[in-house]
Design a protein around this motif. Structure first.
Motif, PDB file in Angstrom:
ATOM      1  N   GLN A 124      -1.684  14.556 -13.061  1.00 56.53           N
ATOM      2  CA  GLN A 124      -0.949  13.714 -12.208  1.00 56.53           C
ATOM      3  C   GLN A 124      -0.335  12.625 -13.308  1.00 56.53           C
ATOM      4  OE1 GLN A 124      -3.753  12.544  -9.170  1.00 56.53           O
ATOM      5  NE2 GLN A 124      -4.607  11.054 -10.388  1.00 56.53           N
ATOM      6  N   ALA A 125       0.279  13.099 -14.095  1.00 58.60           N
ATOM      7  CA  ALA A 125       0.918  12.045 -15.207  1.00 58.60           C
ATOM      8  C   ALA A 125       1.852  11.134 -14.586  1.00 58.60           C
ATOM      9  CB  ALA A 125       1.640  12.673 -16.287  1.00 58.60           C
ATOM     10  N   ALA A 126       2.912  11.407 -13.854  1.00 60.06           N
ATOM     11  CA  ALA A 126       3.741  10.548 -13.151  1.00 60.06           C
ATOM     12  C   ALA A 126       2.882   9.589 -12.282  1.00 60.06           C
ATOM     13  CB  ALA A 126       4.559  11.366 -12.014  1.00 60.06           C
ATOM     14  N   TYR A 127       1.952  10.079 -11.507  1.00 58.41           N
ATOM     15  CA  TYR A 127       1.172   9.210 -10.476  1.00 58.41           C
ATOM     16  C   TYR A 127       0.404   8.241 -11.601  1.00 58.41           C
ATOM     17  CZ  TYR A 127      -2.394   7.470  -6.909  1.00 58.41           C
ATOM     18  OH  TYR A 127      -2.964   6.741  -6.244  1.00 58.41           O
ATOM     19  N   ALA A 136       0.906  -1.215   0.015  1.00 56.95           N
ATOM     20  CA  ALA A 136      -0.018   0.203   0.032  1.00 56.95           C
ATOM     21  C   ALA A 136       0.785   1.374  -0.151  1.00 56.95           C
ATOM     22  CB  ALA A 136      -0.913   0.085   1.262  1.00 56.95           C
ATOM     23  N   ALA A 137       2.240   1.238   0.374  1.00 56.78           N
ATOM     24  CA  ALA A 137       2.857   2.451   0.331  1.00 56.78           C
ATOM     25  C   ALA A 137       2.862   3.089  -0.938  1.00 56.78           C
ATOM     26  CB  ALA A 137       4.307   2.150   0.726  1.00 56.78           C
ATOM     27  N   GLY A 138       2.478   4.400  -0.981  1.00 60.13           N
ATOM     28  CA  GLY A 138       2.342   5.131  -2.349  1.00 60.13           C
ATOM     29  C   GLY A 138       2.531   6.545  -1.928  1.00 60.13           C
ATOM     30  N   ILE A 139       2.749   7.510  -2.877  1.00 60.90           N
ATOM     31  CA  ILE A 139       2.796   8.940  -2.836  1.00 60.90           C
ATOM     32  C   ILE A 139       2.098   9.578  -4.170  1.00 60.90           C
ATOM     33  CG2 ILE A 139       4.797   9.283  -1.392  1.00 60.90           C
ATOM     34  CD1 ILE A 139       6.383   9.696  -4.046  1.00 60.90           C
ATOM     35  N   VAL A 140       1.655  10.821  -3.995  1.00 54.28           N
ATOM     36  CA  VAL A 140       0.987  11.424  -4.995  1.00 54.28           C
ATOM     37  C   VAL A 140       1.093  12.594  -5.314  1.00 54.28           C
ATOM     38  CG1 VAL A 140      -1.198  12.286  -3.812  1.00 54.28           C
ATOM     39  CG2 VAL A 140      -1.553  11.520  -6.208  1.00 54.28           C
ATOM     40  N   ASP A 141       1.337  13.200  -6.313  1.00 59.16           N
ATOM     41  CA  ASP A 141       1.549  14.519  -6.772  1.00 59.16           C
ATOM     42  C   ASP A 141       0.853  15.400  -7.779  1.00 59.16           C
ATOM     43  OD1 ASP A 141       4.072  15.631  -5.388  1.00 59.16           O
ATOM     44  OD2 ASP A 141       5.308  14.709  -6.961  1.00 59.16           O
ATOM     45  N   TYR A 143       6.631  19.408 -14.345  1.00 55.59           N
ATOM     46  CA  TYR A 143       7.103  18.592 -13.051  1.00 55.59           C
ATOM     47  C   TYR A 143       8.531  18.097 -13.390  1.00 55.59           C
ATOM     48  CZ  TYR A 143       5.989  14.565 -10.175  1.00 55.59           C
ATOM     49  OH  TYR A 143       5.956  13.836  -9.046  1.00 55.59           O
ATOM     50  N   GLU A 144       9.384  18.366 -12.291  1.00 53.02           N
ATOM     51  CA  GLU A 144      10.640  17.936 -12.098  1.00 53.02           C
ATOM     52  C   GLU A 144      11.031  16.670 -12.219  1.00 53.02           C
ATOM     53  OE1 GLU A 144      11.061  20.045  -8.403  1.00 53.02           O
ATOM     54  OE2 GLU A 144      10.713  21.839  -9.472  1.00 53.02           O
ATOM     55  N   TYR A 145      12.270  16.262 -12.877  1.00 52.82           N
ATOM     56  CA  TYR A 145      12.660  15.033 -13.135  1.00 52.82           C
ATOM     57  C   TYR A 145      12.933  14.374 -11.779  1.00 52.82           C
ATOM     58  CZ  TYR A 145      15.390  11.109 -14.952  1.00 52.82           C
ATOM     59  OH  TYR A 145      15.904   9.935 -15.371  1.00 52.82           O
ATOM     60  N   GLU A 146      13.289  14.995 -10.782  1.00 49.43           N
ATOM     61  CA  GLU A 146      13.692  14.397  -9.356  1.00 49.43           C
ATOM     62  C   GLU A 146      12.471  13.954  -8.665  1.00 49.43           C
ATOM     63  OE1 GLU A 146      15.844  13.203  -6.649  1.00 49.43           O
ATOM     64  OE2 GLU A 146      16.800  13.952  -8.191  1.00 49.43           O
ATOM     65  N   TRP A 170       9.707  13.108 -10.541  1.00 50.45           N
ATOM     66  CA  TRP A 170       9.283  11.988 -11.284  1.00 50.45           C
ATOM     67  C   TRP A 170       9.934  10.845 -10.908  1.00 50.45           C
ATOM     68  CZ3 TRP A 170       5.911  11.073 -15.595  1.00 50.45           C
ATOM     69  CH2 TRP A 170       6.322   9.764 -16.164  1.00 50.45           C
ATOM     70  N   ARG A 171      11.054  10.937 -10.575  1.00 46.89           N
ATOM     71  CA  ARG A 171      11.837   9.567 -10.287  1.00 46.89           C
ATOM     72  C   ARG A 171      11.630   8.973  -8.762  1.00 46.89           C
ATOM     73  NH1 ARG A 171      17.715  11.373 -12.182  1.00 46.89           N
ATOM     74  NH2 ARG A 171      17.478  12.521 -10.302  1.00 46.89           N
ATOM     75  N   ARG A 172      11.120  10.166  -7.860  1.00 48.46           N
ATOM     76  CA  ARG A 172      10.857   9.764  -6.621  1.00 48.46           C
ATOM     77  C   ARG A 172       9.351   8.939  -6.768  1.00 48.46           C
ATOM     78  NH1 ARG A 172      12.280   8.078  -1.828  1.00 48.46           N
ATOM     79  NH2 ARG A 172      10.709   8.261  -0.218  1.00 48.46           N
ATOM     80  N   MET A 173       8.467   9.626  -7.491  1.00 47.38           N
ATOM     81  CA  MET A 173       7.274   8.824  -7.670  1.00 47.38           C
ATOM     82  C   MET A 173       7.370   7.465  -7.913  1.00 47.38           C
ATOM     83  SD  MET A 173       3.926   9.395  -7.798  1.00 47.38           S
ATOM     84  CE  MET A 173       3.984  11.080  -7.461  1.00 47.38           C
ATOM     85  N   LEU A 174       8.279   7.240  -8.985  1.00 46.93           N
ATOM     86  CA  LEU A 174       8.267   6.200  -9.638  1.00 46.93           C
ATOM     87  C   LEU A 174       9.039   4.925  -8.640  1.00 46.93           C
ATOM     88  CD1 LEU A 174       8.994   6.123 -13.363  1.00 46.93           C
ATOM     89  CD2 LEU A 174       6.819   5.876 -12.187  1.00 46.93           C
ATOM     90  N   ASP A 175       9.845   5.483  -7.862  1.00 49.39           N
ATOM     91  CA  ASP A 175      11.126   4.731  -6.919  1.00 49.39           C
ATOM     92  C   ASP A 175       9.854   4.238  -5.950  1.00 49.39           C
ATOM     93  OD1 ASP A 175      13.238   4.839  -7.653  1.00 49.39           O
ATOM     94  OD2 ASP A 175      13.995   6.577  -6.333  1.00 49.39           O
ATOM     95  N   VAL A 176       8.953   5.189  -5.414  1.00 44.90           N
ATOM     96  CA  VAL A 176       7.994   4.651  -4.414  1.00 44.90           C
ATOM     97  C   VAL A 176       6.830   3.861  -4.853  1.00 44.90           C
ATOM     98  CG1 VAL A 176       6.324   5.273  -2.498  1.00 44.90           C
ATOM     99  CG2 VAL A 176       8.570   6.778  -2.860  1.00 44.90           C
ATOM    100  N   ASN A 177       6.206   4.252  -5.795  1.00 43.21           N
ATOM    101  CA  ASN A 177       4.904   3.539  -6.295  1.00 43.21           C
ATOM    102  C   ASN A 177       5.168   2.340  -6.999  1.00 43.21           C
ATOM    103  OD1 ASN A 177       3.860   5.758  -5.023  1.00 43.21           O
ATOM    104  ND2 ASN A 177       2.530   6.421  -6.652  1.00 43.21           N
TER     105      ASN A 177
END
Ligand SMILES: NC(=O)c1ccc[n+]([C@@H]2O[C@H](COP(=O)([O-])OP(=O)(O)OC[C@H]3O[C@@H](n4cnc5c(N)ncnc54)[C@H](O)[C@@H]3O)[C@@H](O)[C@H]2O)c1
Ligand SMILES: OC[C@@H](O)C(O)[C@H](O)CO
Length: 315
Positions: free
Chosen positions: A215-218, A150-155, A162-165, A167-174
């Motif tokens: 929220q393209a990254a999410y 269930a761990a997840g984040i949203v932006d 949207y900053e690349y940093e 974007w990477r964090r979003m994919l790292d967690v989710n």
């Protein structure tokens, strides 16, 4: 595979399922799951339902379970008799989630023993922590039968800014954190020949674009989680390991509360307009679905995306 359980485990799972579907503060949402007789004393005795829903004796791992949906999932598992590992960023938040779950069981099932629950701290984006934590859970419980991620984040930010940093964090967690946990669970279940259930939490945003928030990254991360589950389902299904995604719609968790606080209450109104049931969900309304997905009651469910959204994606 359907299996028969003892009458006490049967009554516990029946009661849990009934309470998950029909929490006391709301009208019953699923008349089909109404038990034949219901005790009003808080005891689960005398309630009858399908034995395959029981999780008695199983160990369920909840990643991102200190609050929100993860905490609700572990609660549903424990109410159905499962032992649980509560994994989140800090030991103190994982521990307080466990205290909350124990208290809930004491109230809901005063005559039932409380299943063993243990807290673990792990940043899901760190491979070494994931491996060490998973090994510790196996040492503590002997084996893992169910994993729910269930761990997840949203932006909510427009794609062009949207900053690349981030974007990477979003994919790292989710995505990456989900894959790391699924990989450990899959390896373990294959080695020990466990016919387990792996439930990856995605979102309705993994298959449609919600509006008006950008929220393209999410969305991309959740779409990838859905495809990851389907891929793992084909690789591990032949060994009896089932992998599926649970894709919620709008659930009133802290994540959503924080987002609404930042963006204003009008956003909630605009979401609710698009939900045929006319409201957001209470997180406990996912307990019945997740217990079903974890248990033998869903023994033929594999590679599926289960969307629970009050009808949002039906439009
Ligand atoms: N709430 C909703 O409406 C909704 C809808 C669809 C999907 N989802 C998904 O459900 C999941 C849970 O959402 P929620 O609303 O309960 O969120 P939440 O923010 O309330 O809970 C998420 C939990 O994940 C933990 N977490 C975050 N990053 C972590 C990390 N790197 N390592 C370990 N733990 C970490 C947090 O500490 C927190 O306890 C998320 O994946 C979310 O995308 C939520
Ligand atoms: O689709 C609903 C959720 O996945 C999500 O939390 C929401 O879209 C956040 O903006």
């Amino acid at each position: 595979m359907l299996s028969l359980r003892s009458s006490s485990s049967l009554s516990r799972s029946s009661s849990a399922l009934f309470r998950a579907c029909c929490p006391p503060r709301r009208p019953c949402l699923s008349p089909l799951l109404l038990p034949l007789s219901v005790s009003t004393s808080g005891s689960s005795r005398g309630v009858r339902t399908l034995p395959a829903f029981s999780l008695e004796g199983k160990t369920c791992v909840g990643k991102g379970a200190a609050r929100g949906l993860g905490k609700e999932f572990l609660t549903g598992f424990a109410l159905s008799g499962a032992k649980g590992a509560c994994v989140d960023l800090t030991p103190s938040t994982a521990q307080s989630s466990i205290e909350h779950i124990r208290q809930h069981i004491r109230t809901q099932q005063p005559s039932e023993p409380i299943p063993e629950l243990k807290p673990y701290a792990c940043d899901v984006t760190q491979e070494s922590q994931v491996k060490a934590t998973f090994s510790q859970i196996v040492r503590d419980f002997g084996q893992v039968d169910v994993l729910v991620t269930a761990a997840g984040i949203v932006d909510n930010v427009e794609a062009e800014n949207y900053e690349y940093e981030r974007w990477r964090r979003m994919l790292d967690v989710n995505l990456h954190g989900t894959w790391l946990w699924a990989r450990e669970a899959g390896k373990h279940m294959l080695e020990k020949k466990i016919k387990g259930s792996i439930i990856l939490v995605a979102s309705m945003s993994g298959s449609i674009c919600v509006r008006p928030q950008k929220q393209a990254a999410y969305n991309a991360s959740k779409g990838a989680v859905i495809m990851l589950a389907k891929s793992l389902a084909t690789e591990w299904g032949p060994h009896g390991i089932r992998v599926n995604t649970l894709s919620p719609g709008y659930m009133k968790t802290d994540l959503i509360r924080e987002l609404l606080e930042k963006q204003g209450r009008d956003l909630e109104q605009s979401w609710v307009k698009d939900i045929p049931l006319g409201r957001m969900a209470h997180p406990s309304e996912l307990q019945g679905t997740v217990v079903w997905m974890a248990s033998d009651a869903s023994s033929y469910l594999n590679g599926s995306d289960i969307i629970v959204d009050g009808g949002y994606t039906a439009y």
